[in-house]
Design a protein around this motif. Sequence first.
Motif, PDB file in Angstrom:
ATOM      1  N   ALA A 115       0.825  -1.214   0.000  1.00 25.69           N
ATOM      2  CA  ALA A 115       0.000   0.000   0.000  1.00 25.69           C
ATOM      3  C   ALA A 115       0.854   1.257   0.000  1.00 25.69           C
ATOM      4  CB  ALA A 115      -0.939  -0.008   1.199  1.00 25.69           C
ATOM      5  N   LEU A 116       2.038   1.200   0.619  1.00 23.86           N
ATOM      6  CA  LEU A 116       2.937   2.356   0.631  1.00 23.86           C
ATOM      7  C   LEU A 116       3.287   2.807  -0.789  1.00 23.86           C
ATOM      8  CD1 LEU A 116       5.564   1.609   3.434  1.00 23.86           C
ATOM      9  CD2 LEU A 116       3.848   3.423   3.416  1.00 23.86           C
ATOM     10  N   ILE A 117       3.392   1.855  -1.699  1.00 28.82           N
ATOM     11  CA  ILE A 117       3.740   2.177  -3.085  1.00 28.82           C
ATOM     12  C   ILE A 117       2.606   2.951  -3.745  1.00 28.82           C
ATOM     13  CG2 ILE A 117       4.223   1.192  -5.366  1.00 28.82           C
ATOM     14  CD1 ILE A 117       5.578  -1.166  -3.850  1.00 28.82           C
ATOM     15  N   PHE A 118       1.377   2.507  -3.543  1.00 23.33           N
ATOM     16  CA  PHE A 118       0.238   3.115  -4.234  1.00 23.33           C
ATOM     17  C   PHE A 118      -0.303   4.350  -3.519  1.00 23.33           C
ATOM     18  CE2 PHE A 118       0.484  -1.190  -5.775  1.00 23.33           C
ATOM     19  CZ  PHE A 118       0.336  -1.014  -7.146  1.00 23.33           C
ATOM     20  N   ASN A 119       0.206   4.605  -2.325  1.00 26.92           N
ATOM     21  CA  ASN A 119      -0.222   5.797  -1.603  1.00 26.92           C
ATOM     22  C   ASN A 119       0.755   6.955  -1.797  1.00 26.92           C
ATOM     23  OD1 ASN A 119      -2.210   6.940   0.188  1.00 26.92           O
ATOM     24  ND2 ASN A 119      -0.649   6.977   1.779  1.00 26.92           N
ATOM     25  N   SER A 120       1.738   6.769  -2.664  1.00 24.70           N
ATOM     26  CA  SER A 120       2.785   7.776  -2.850  1.00 24.70           C
ATOM     27  C   SER A 120       2.949   8.104  -4.336  1.00 24.70           C
ATOM     28  CB  SER A 120       4.112   7.244  -2.293  1.00 24.70           C
ATOM     29  OG  SER A 120       5.207   7.963  -2.770  1.00 24.70           O
ATOM     30  N   TYR A 121       2.804   9.390  -4.685  1.00 26.35           N
ATOM     31  CA  TYR A 121       3.011   9.807  -6.068  1.00 26.35           C
ATOM     32  C   TYR A 121       4.444   9.524  -6.508  1.00 26.35           C
ATOM     33  CZ  TYR A 121      -1.439  12.320  -5.838  1.00 26.35           C
ATOM     34  OH  TYR A 121      -2.768  12.634  -5.714  1.00 26.35           O
ATOM     35  N   GLU A 122       5.401   9.705  -5.598  1.00 27.72           N
ATOM     36  CA  GLU A 122       6.802   9.497  -5.941  1.00 27.72           C
ATOM     37  C   GLU A 122       7.091   8.022  -6.230  1.00 27.72           C
ATOM     38  OE1 GLU A 122       5.756  10.991  -3.216  1.00 27.72           O
ATOM     39  OE2 GLU A 122       6.338  13.087  -3.450  1.00 27.72           O
ATOM     40  N   ARG A 123       6.546   7.140  -5.389  1.00 29.49           N
ATOM     41  CA  ARG A 123       6.783   5.708  -5.612  1.00 29.49           C
ATOM     42  C   ARG A 123       6.069   5.215  -6.870  1.00 29.49           C
ATOM     43  NH1 ARG A 123       6.436   5.338   0.398  1.00 29.49           N
ATOM     44  NH2 ARG A 123       8.574   5.000   1.097  1.00 29.49           N
ATOM     45  N   LEU A 124       4.886   5.734  -7.143  1.00 27.69           N
ATOM     46  CA  LEU A 124       4.197   5.361  -8.388  1.00 27.69           C
ATOM     47  C   LEU A 124       4.993   5.827  -9.601  1.00 27.69           C
ATOM     48  CD1 LEU A 124       0.452   6.059  -7.510  1.00 27.69           C
ATOM     49  CD2 LEU A 124       1.499   3.851  -8.003  1.00 27.69           C
ATOM     50  N   GLU A 125       5.644   6.975  -9.484  1.00 25.01           N
ATOM     51  CA  GLU A 125       6.480   7.464 -10.576  1.00 25.01           C
ATOM     52  C   GLU A 125       7.692   6.558 -10.774  1.00 25.01           C
ATOM     53  OE1 GLU A 125       7.619  10.025 -13.718  1.00 25.01           O
ATOM     54  OE2 GLU A 125       5.730   9.647 -12.676  1.00 25.01           O
ATOM     55  N   ILE A 175       8.476   4.598 -14.242  1.00 27.20           N
ATOM     56  CA  ILE A 175       9.764   4.782 -14.936  1.00 27.20           C
ATOM     57  C   ILE A 175      10.415   3.427 -15.211  1.00 27.20           C
ATOM     58  CG2 ILE A 175      12.133   5.642 -14.668  1.00 27.20           C
ATOM     59  CD1 ILE A 175      10.925   7.976 -13.012  1.00 27.20           C
ATOM     60  N   LEU A 176      10.445   2.560 -14.194  1.00 27.01           N
ATOM     61  CA  LEU A 176      11.136   1.275 -14.333  1.00 27.01           C
ATOM     62  C   LEU A 176      10.321   0.257 -15.124  1.00 27.01           C
ATOM     63  CD1 LEU A 176      12.807   0.904 -10.821  1.00 27.01           C
ATOM     64  CD2 LEU A 176      13.740   1.875 -12.931  1.00 27.01           C
ATOM     65  N   ARG A 177       9.050   0.511 -15.312  1.00 27.73           N
ATOM     66  CA  ARG A 177       8.262  -0.343 -16.208  1.00 27.73           C
ATOM     67  C   ARG A 177       8.682  -0.149 -17.658  1.00 27.73           C
ATOM     68  NH1 ARG A 177       2.322   0.562 -13.350  1.00 27.73           N
ATOM     69  NH2 ARG A 177       2.325  -1.338 -12.083  1.00 27.73           N
ATOM     70  N   GLU A 178       9.250   1.004 -17.969  1.00 29.94           N
ATOM     71  CA  GLU A 178       9.707   1.276 -19.329  1.00 29.94           C
ATOM     72  C   GLU A 178      11.029   0.578 -19.612  1.00 29.94           C
ATOM     73  OE1 GLU A 178       9.815   5.480 -19.871  1.00 29.94           O
ATOM     74  OE2 GLU A 178       7.675   5.743 -19.463  1.00 29.94           O
ATOM     75  N   SER A 179      11.962   0.673 -18.657  1.00 27.83           N
ATOM     76  CA  SER A 179      13.274   0.023 -18.790  1.00 27.83           C
ATOM     77  C   SER A 179      14.098   0.335 -17.557  1.00 27.83           C
ATOM     78  CB  SER A 179      14.013   0.526 -20.040  1.00 27.83           C
ATOM     79  OG  SER A 179      14.432   1.871 -19.879  1.00 27.83           O
ATOM     80  N   PRO A 180      15.213  -0.375 -17.343  1.00 24.85           N
ATOM     81  CA  PRO A 180      16.081  -0.025 -16.216  1.00 24.85           C
ATOM     82  C   PRO A 180      16.622   1.392 -16.387  1.00 24.85           C
ATOM     83  CG  PRO A 180      16.727  -2.124 -17.209  1.00 24.85           C
ATOM     84  CD  PRO A 180      15.753  -1.502 -18.133  1.00 24.85           C
ATOM     85  N   ARG A 181      16.810   2.082 -15.272  1.00 23.41           N
ATOM     86  CA  ARG A 181      17.358   3.440 -15.331  1.00 23.41           C
ATOM     87  C   ARG A 181      18.375   3.602 -14.209  1.00 23.41           C
ATOM     88  NH1 ARG A 181      16.450   4.814 -20.139  1.00 23.41           N
ATOM     89  NH2 ARG A 181      17.349   6.832 -19.538  1.00 23.41           N
ATOM     90  N   SER A 182      19.272   4.541 -14.406  1.00 23.60           N
ATOM     91  CA  SER A 182      20.219   4.834 -13.341  1.00 23.60           C
ATOM     92  C   SER A 182      19.475   5.511 -12.192  1.00 23.60           C
ATOM     93  CB  SER A 182      21.343   5.736 -13.849  1.00 23.60           C
ATOM     94  OG  SER A 182      20.870   7.046 -14.072  1.00 23.60           O
ATOM     95  N   LYS A 183      19.974   5.311 -11.001  1.00 25.40           N
ATOM     96  CA  LYS A 183      19.366   5.935  -9.822  1.00 25.40           C
ATOM     97  C   LYS A 183      19.377   7.454  -9.980  1.00 25.40           C
ATOM     98  CE  LYS A 183      19.850   6.023  -4.781  1.00 25.40           C
ATOM     99  NZ  LYS A 183      20.668   5.560  -3.633  1.00 25.40           N
ATOM    100  N   LYS A 184      20.441   7.963 -10.593  1.00 23.44           N
ATOM    101  CA  LYS A 184      20.579   9.407 -10.820  1.00 23.44           C
ATOM    102  C   LYS A 184      19.464   9.912 -11.731  1.00 23.44           C
ATOM    103  CE  LYS A 184      23.947  12.781 -12.584  1.00 23.44           C
ATOM    104  NZ  LYS A 184      23.295  13.172 -13.850  1.00 23.44           N
ATOM    105  N   ASP A 185      19.178   9.175 -12.817  1.00 23.63           N
ATOM    106  CA  ASP A 185      18.110   9.576 -13.749  1.00 23.63           C
ATOM    107  C   ASP A 185      16.745   9.575 -13.060  1.00 23.63           C
ATOM    108  OD1 ASP A 185      19.875   9.915 -15.812  1.00 23.63           O
ATOM    109  OD2 ASP A 185      19.445   7.990 -16.773  1.00 23.63           O
ATOM    110  N   VAL A 186      16.497   8.528 -12.279  1.00 22.05           N
ATOM    111  CA  VAL A 186      15.209   8.424 -11.576  1.00 22.05           C
ATOM    112  C   VAL A 186      15.063   9.586 -10.600  1.00 22.05           C
ATOM    113  CG1 VAL A 186      13.809   7.026 -10.015  1.00 22.05           C
ATOM    114  CG2 VAL A 186      15.106   5.927 -11.852  1.00 22.05           C
ATOM    115  N   ARG A 187      16.132   9.874  -9.895  1.00 24.50           N
ATOM    116  CA  ARG A 187      16.096  10.968  -8.928  1.00 24.50           C
ATOM    117  C   ARG A 187      15.773  12.298  -9.613  1.00 24.50           C
ATOM    118  NH1 ARG A 187      18.163  12.302  -3.867  1.00 24.50           N
ATOM    119  NH2 ARG A 187      18.576  14.516  -3.645  1.00 24.50           N
ATOM    120  N   GLU A 188      16.394  12.553 -10.763  1.00 20.97           N
ATOM    121  CA  GLU A 188      16.156  13.805 -11.488  1.00 20.97           C
ATOM    122  C   GLU A 188      14.698  13.942 -11.896  1.00 20.97           C
ATOM    123  OE1 GLU A 188      18.968  13.718 -14.657  1.00 20.97           O
ATOM    124  OE2 GLU A 188      20.663  14.365 -13.400  1.00 20.97           O
TER     125      GLU A 188
END
Length: 417
Positions: A172-182, A186-199
């Motif tokens: 539930a923590l995942i779906f209750n957070s806009y940031e976690r849903l983002e 993002i990762l459903r599209e493909s792997p990304r660097s932590k730096k890219d995700v953070r930006e």
Amino acid sequence: MIEAILTFEFVLVQKPTGEVKPDFKPIVFTFENKDFSDNNLSELISTSDLFSILYHHTTSIHEIVGGFSNFYEGRLKETPYQVSSYFMQAESGTQYLTLLIFTLDEDLGKYEDIIKNVAKKMYYLFETNETTKKTNQISLISKIHDNIETELKYAIFQIKRLTSLDKIQKAALIFNSYERLEILNILRESPRSKKDVREKLEKIRENPDMDVLLEPFLELNLIRRDWIKGKRDKRTGLIENQGEYLFLIKDIEILRVPNYDLLEHLKQTKSELYPRYEAKVVDFFSKYNHKAQSVDDKKKIASLLLNPDIYDLFAMLRNKFYPKDKIPNIFSEFADIDLILDDLIQLNIITEIKDQKGKEWLLLLTDIEPIIFFPEYLLDNIKNAYHSDDSTKKIPFEVAKLALDLLEIAYPEKINL
């Protein structure tokens, strides 16, 4: 960990010299950490930080996406804590602050709904306080302060209960957070660097704490983190694509499902409630399409699972049904049972059914089930990202290969919530 909740009124104090000095007048303080008190408040939060928080609110330079403009979250500058604050300006111009102070390792997103509920209660009580001052009902001020203290203690009680979550609540923590849903999108599209995700997350929230945001994904084994060495560019001599990368190895959804155990129980016992209950369940799920389920609907469901009193009732109704007037007393002393029931009925989580004698019964209309599944779609997404001509989507060979290897290892793994 929650350290304290503090309430202040911002005042302008006139000195004997005629000079006007701004100050914060304490209203009610509730300390969870008994190392703190009114006497050493500056060790928890400094006056300078108080002014900084007020500045954020009154100049509207910081606003949480998906929240209210009256809210602010940030790290304190002069003490090792973080704060979630609510600001209110009454019609008279009087300004009030409610501050929830946490340790730095705490995930404030976990408590979003509790914090918003505190704000609603404080808004009403501060307005009442203003009315009392206008009408000179001084005798009522003490009662208002008692009510504020009760609400703050309830908030701390709820926050403490959320410090230990089961797996369903972690989902539930995942779906209750806009940031976690983002992060998930993002990762459903493909792997990304932590730096890219953070930006990308910084467009939603200033200075996101990636380790805290990733915590439920890692605990549920949905994401793997790995270091990519990168390669030196022959032309520039610089090492490219080096850093920590995030890989989605299992996907997750939160769905409404029928409570089959309850249906079977009512059928087997030949309960008179069975035909009415079955009809309600069939009617709801004949219209329900999980693929069309909105983000807001998922967020509402997730927030219910993160409310301790609501979750206790939900868990109880998964196995049994009860007369409305004889619900077992499992609630905290602060809970508004009627409000909880109204919310669950409005959201079609529970339903009321009358028996032949007119007695009302409460039954779980829709169970909530987070499901974890293998993201087969990522196989094509990874290949497309590797071959992409778009530099913002392209991933290097080393990342693509590791992503496919991780998915191959994860494929037979089963995760039960």
